[in-house]
Design a protein around this motif. Structure first.
Motif, PDB file in Angstrom:
ATOM      1  N   SER A  76       1.005  -1.245   0.032  1.00 21.85           N
ATOM      2  CA  SER A  76      -0.018  -0.052   0.134  1.00 21.85           C
ATOM      3  C   SER A  76       0.783   1.241  -0.095  1.00 21.85           C
ATOM      4  O   SER A  76       2.123   1.421   0.436  1.00 21.85           O
ATOM      5  CB  SER A  76      -0.873   0.128   1.017  1.00 21.85           C
ATOM      6  OG  SER A  76      -0.410   0.283   2.471  1.00 21.85           O
ATOM      7  N   THR A  78       0.655   5.590   0.613  1.00 22.45           N
ATOM      8  CA  THR A  78       0.002   6.857   1.080  1.00 22.45           C
ATOM      9  C   THR A  78       0.662   7.919   0.572  1.00 22.45           C
ATOM     10  O   THR A  78       1.877   8.209   0.794  1.00 22.45           O
ATOM     11  CB  THR A  78      -0.371   6.743   2.368  1.00 22.45           C
ATOM     12  OG1 THR A  78       0.674   6.602   3.176  1.00 22.45           O
ATOM     13  CG2 THR A  78      -1.490   5.791   2.775  1.00 22.45           C
ATOM     14  N   GLY A  92      -4.138   7.318  -1.352  1.00 22.81           N
ATOM     15  CA  GLY A  92      -3.601   6.161  -1.095  1.00 22.81           C
ATOM     16  C   GLY A  92      -4.187   5.072  -2.023  1.00 22.81           C
ATOM     17  O   GLY A  92      -5.264   5.430  -2.573  1.00 22.81           O
ATOM     18  N   ASP A  94      -4.292   0.592  -1.938  1.00 21.66           N
ATOM     19  CA  ASP A  94      -4.067  -0.757  -1.399  1.00 21.66           C
ATOM     20  C   ASP A  94      -3.857  -1.579  -2.826  1.00 21.66           C
ATOM     21  O   ASP A  94      -4.953  -1.591  -3.409  1.00 21.66           O
ATOM     22  CB  ASP A  94      -5.021  -1.232  -0.403  1.00 21.66           C
ATOM     23  CG  ASP A  94      -5.012  -0.360   0.773  1.00 21.66           C
ATOM     24  OD1 ASP A  94      -4.077   0.103   1.386  1.00 21.66           O
ATOM     25  OD2 ASP A  94      -6.056  -0.291   1.374  1.00 21.66           O
ATOM     26  N   THR A  96      -3.151  -5.411  -4.368  1.00 16.41           N
ATOM     27  CA  THR A  96      -2.915  -6.923  -4.032  1.00 16.41           C
ATOM     28  C   THR A  96      -2.651  -7.396  -5.372  1.00 16.41           C
ATOM     29  O   THR A  96      -3.296  -7.153  -6.466  1.00 16.41           O
ATOM     30  CB  THR A  96      -4.268  -7.718  -3.336  1.00 16.41           C
ATOM     31  OG1 THR A  96      -5.436  -7.365  -4.408  1.00 16.41           O
ATOM     32  CG2 THR A  96      -4.443  -7.130  -2.109  1.00 16.41           C
ATOM     33  N   TYR A 109      -6.621  -3.017  -7.160  1.00 19.65           N
ATOM     34  CA  TYR A 109      -6.529  -1.649  -6.415  1.00 19.65           C
ATOM     35  C   TYR A 109      -7.688  -1.176  -5.988  1.00 19.65           C
ATOM     36  O   TYR A 109      -8.816  -1.194  -6.467  1.00 19.65           O
ATOM     37  CB  TYR A 109      -5.594  -0.772  -7.175  1.00 19.65           C
ATOM     38  CG  TYR A 109      -6.083   0.003  -8.435  1.00 19.65           C
ATOM     39  CD1 TYR A 109      -7.004   1.151  -8.147  1.00 19.65           C
ATOM     40  CD2 TYR A 109      -6.377  -0.568  -9.664  1.00 19.65           C
ATOM     41  CE1 TYR A 109      -7.535   1.683  -9.198  1.00 19.65           C
ATOM     42  CE2 TYR A 109      -6.858   0.081 -10.663  1.00 19.65           C
ATOM     43  CZ  TYR A 109      -7.646   1.224 -10.260  1.00 19.65           C
ATOM     44  OH  TYR A 109      -8.182   1.976 -11.449  1.00 19.65           O
TER      45      TYR A 109
END
Length: 152
Positions: A76, A78, A92, A94, A96, A109
């Protein structure tokens, strides 16, 4: 405050995709409007980005912090930036990464953004559509760069 989520398929092995997400040269190519990206440490970057949101053109300088605790499956970042008179932005994502066979990775995302100052007065619909476009552009460019690297 808005949230965007999407997934994109990248024709490259997961470790290669992860390495690219951590490569300042790759990120600089993919971040829309990025003029400069300096890596201060494994987890801290400094960015200078020029963005146009509707009629307002703003030059942001800001810091990006990476969280690689879940690597290489999750990742992740930010960031917060200051655009002077135009306002400030915080956001931000995240990410995977899921291997789909040895040569394919599914990147999912979820991105969040919050904007304050003069930019915030442009209306949430414009800001949301711009954010969506920027996030989409970033991940499309990213997929192109990584795909090109893996075929060369």
């Amino acid at each position: 405050r808005m949230e965007l989520a999407d997934e994109i398929i990248i024709n490259a092995p997961k470790d290669q995709v992860y390495a690219a997400l951590n490569d300042p040269e790759v990120l600089k190519q993919c971040i829309p409007g990025c003029e400069e990206l300096i890596k201060h440490s494994e987890t801290e970057l400094e960015a200078k980005v020029v963005l146009k949101v509707g009629p307002v053109k703003a030059k942001f300088s800001g810091d990006v912090v990476l969280d690689t605790a879940g690597a290489p499956d999750a990742f992740s970042l930010t960031g917060q930036g200051n655009g002077g008179a135009a306002g400030h932005a915080k956001g931000g994502a995240d990410v995977t990464l899921t291997a789909d066979g040895p040569e394919t990775t599914i990147l999912r995302y979820e991105a969040k953004a919050a904007i304050g100052g003069k930019l915030a007065q442009l209306g949430s619909r414009l800001i949301q559509s711009t954010s969506k476009k920027l996030a989409g552009k970033f991940f499309e460019s990213f997929a192109d760069v990584v795909n090109a690297d893996s075929t060369s």
